[in-house]
Write an enzyme that holds these catalytic residues in place. Sequence first.
Site, short mmCIF file in Angstrom:
data_model
loop_
_atom_site.label_atom_id
_atom_site.label_comp_id
_atom_site.label_asym_id
_atom_site.label_seq_id
_atom_site.Cartn_x
_atom_site.Cartn_y
_atom_site.Cartn_z
N SER A 230 15.27 38.70 -70.76
CA SER A 230 16.65 38.26 -70.94
C SER A 230 16.72 36.82 -71.45
O SER A 230 16.18 36.54 -72.51
CB SER A 230 17.40 38.46 -69.63
OG SER A 230 18.76 38.57 -69.90
N HIS A 372 19.38 46.56 -66.80
CA HIS A 372 18.88 45.27 -67.27
C HIS A 372 17.88 44.70 -66.25
O HIS A 372 18.28 44.27 -65.16
CB HIS A 372 20.10 44.34 -67.38
CG HIS A 372 19.80 42.97 -67.88
ND1 HIS A 372 19.50 42.70 -69.19
CD2 HIS A 372 19.77 41.78 -67.24
CE1 HIS A 372 19.31 41.41 -69.34
NE2 HIS A 372 19.47 40.82 -68.16
C1 GTR Z 1 23.60 37.26 -69.04
C2 GTR Z 1 23.65 36.70 -70.43
C3 GTR Z 1 22.58 37.33 -71.26
C4 GTR Z 1 21.25 37.35 -70.55
C5 GTR Z 1 21.36 37.58 -69.05
C6 GTR Z 1 20.10 37.27 -68.23
O1 GTR Z 1 24.62 36.86 -68.24
O2 GTR Z 1 24.90 36.97 -70.96
O3 GTR Z 1 22.50 36.69 -72.52
O4 GTR Z 1 20.51 36.24 -70.84
O5 GTR Z 1 22.38 36.88 -68.49
O6 GTR Z 1 19.40 36.29 -68.45
O7 GTR Z 1 19.83 38.05 -67.31
#
Ligand code: GTR
Length: 390
Positions: A230, A372
């Site tokens: 991420s 995610h």
């Molecule tokens: C989110 C962000 C993403 C990603 C994520 C993370 O809130 O919008 O771009 O980086 O966090 O790091 O888990």
Amino acid sequence: MKQFLTALFLLVCIVNSVAQNYDEAKVPAYVLPEILTTSAGQEVKIRKAWEDVRRPEILKLFEDNIYGQMPKDYDSIRYTLKNEDKAAMNGKARLKEVAVQVFRNKKSIQINLLLFVPNNAKKPTPVFVLINNRGKDNTDPTRKIKSGFWPAEMVIDSGYAIAAFHVSDLAPDNKETYMNGVLQLYPEHLKADNGMRAIGAWAWGASRVMDYFENDKDIDAKNVIVVGHSRGGKASLWAAAQDQRFAVCVTNCSGNTGAALARRQFGERITRINTTFPHWFNNNYKKFNDKENELPVDQHMLIALIAPRPLYATNASKDLWADPTGTFLALKKAEEVYALYGMKSKLPANPPGINVPVLKPPLAYHNREGEHDLTAYDWGNFIKLMRSRP
Ligand code: GTR
């Protein structure tokens, strides 16, 4: 008043989430900037023109418009072994906890590096290094706490070393305090619109860890795989683009301003990322809020900067925020630079199905079933990619 503010907050959240597009049919028509045409309009047909002219041009465009300059100078660097356990993981590995201290203008920062090396290694070992943007529990040196985010035992059993450092050593992930790290060594960057910010600082940290690996005889510094999830995956891409000593780059669920094409405007968008995380990218990037099509680059060009080295981009099926399809398409567009090196991409024409990894270098991709996250499934495939290298 409190109720009113809560209602307002909820309304802003709803408007924001509605504003994101998750419908493939609504992706606007877009034209990507050409990777292989120089700013003077010349077509790049050979490797030398790519390396001497176009690659430096693209790197500078990313520095100036998105990630900021990468400081190269420092006064000195010192490595101190703070703790060692030669029989960690029931004797399978050697644990080293190393303080990497970097000095400039009488100031210093310290990166706390964790490293496990397999004890049965006969020669210097390739190493996976994670830019850790989550809790430190995920990289417990005592191994009492285990986590799929950094499955150290599995990597050691596969014959690779595994390392990690935490982003907070370089730049706290906070818009008020991010400058209390590497930026104290380079305060001039804070005044510059194209100066380094948090993501740049994390990538800079990966390069200092690379400096250390070049001095550790247990490590094969020619085979360092930089891994990030991420926001950490945005940093692993930028680290590998900047520093060609990284042999392989893994970017997991990196999405917007990571491996996904911005012009698709699918899931997270530039305005949103710049608003929620104003400390991640440089000031100039804010000019492109709602103006994806005006950017002189798109993320396929960042991937191209990693050529001819292998790049593995991974996603999760339910993580549409990070645009798995836009990531696949960015890789496809970067194929033309790998071709300059005589490398034929093995990616299919269209995104593969869920849990169907394409594990053949130089460009590898998968879309894991689920949320995610960075999981043991992902790591298992990173190892397979390493094994499938010629
Ligand atoms: C989110 C962000 C993403 C990603 C994520 C993370 O809130 O919008 O771009 O980086 O966090 O790091 O888990």
